[in-house]
Design a protein around this motif. Structure first.
Motif, short mmCIF file in Angstrom:
data_model
loop_
_atom_site.label_atom_id
_atom_site.label_comp_id
_atom_site.label_asym_id
_atom_site.label_seq_id
_atom_site.Cartn_x
_atom_site.Cartn_y
_atom_site.Cartn_z
N TYR A 89 -123.79 68.21 -68.75
CA TYR A 89 -122.99 69.43 -68.68
C TYR A 89 -121.51 69.09 -68.59
N GLY A 90 -121.17 68.04 -67.88
CA GLY A 90 -119.77 67.62 -67.81
C GLY A 90 -119.23 67.27 -69.18
N VAL A 91 -120.01 66.58 -69.97
CA VAL A 91 -119.60 66.23 -71.34
C VAL A 91 -119.54 67.49 -72.20
N ALA A 97 -118.76 70.42 -71.28
CA ALA A 97 -117.61 71.25 -70.89
C ALA A 97 -116.30 70.73 -71.47
N ILE A 98 -116.28 69.49 -71.91
CA ILE A 98 -115.06 68.91 -72.47
C ILE A 98 -114.68 69.60 -73.79
N GLY A 99 -115.66 69.86 -74.64
CA GLY A 99 -115.40 70.46 -75.94
C GLY A 99 -114.74 71.83 -75.85
N GLY A 141 -113.15 73.10 -73.38
CA GLY A 141 -111.85 72.95 -72.72
C GLY A 141 -110.78 72.50 -73.70
N LEU A 142 -111.11 71.52 -74.51
CA LEU A 142 -110.16 71.07 -75.54
C LEU A 142 -109.90 72.16 -76.57
N GLY A 169 -119.17 77.19 -73.81
CA GLY A 169 -119.24 76.69 -72.44
C GLY A 169 -120.39 77.31 -71.67
#
Length: 76
Positions: free
Chosen positions: A18-20, A22-24, A26-27, A65
């Motif tokens: 999930y952390g990975v 959420a990066i997309g 966010g960017l 997300g």
């Protein structure tokens, strides 16, 4: 390995996933807002249309997300 250890490992991997995920989004949000501000600075007369399109894009990115969060919850 017993079943408890396997469950703990799977839980830790899903949290990392999930952390990975959420990066997309966010960017994507950062790039979208930055480009919308840049477009508004270049052509202030169309700022209303740019803002509308930006909010539609932000909603779609936010959906990504939320889908990542739902996949995270379902994996637990």
């Amino acid at each position: 390995m017993d079943i408890i250890t396997l469950a703990e490992v799977a839980g830790n991997i899903s949290i990392l996933g999930y952390g990975v995920a959420a990066i997309g989004p966010g960017l994507g949000m950062g790039i979208l807002v930055g480009k919308a501000l840049e477009s508004t600075a270049r052509q202030p007369e169309v700022s209303g249309r740019i803002q509308t399109l930006m909010f539609i894009g932000l909603a779609m990115i936010e959906l990504l997300g939320l889908l990542g969060f739902v996949a995270f919850v379902m994996a637990m």
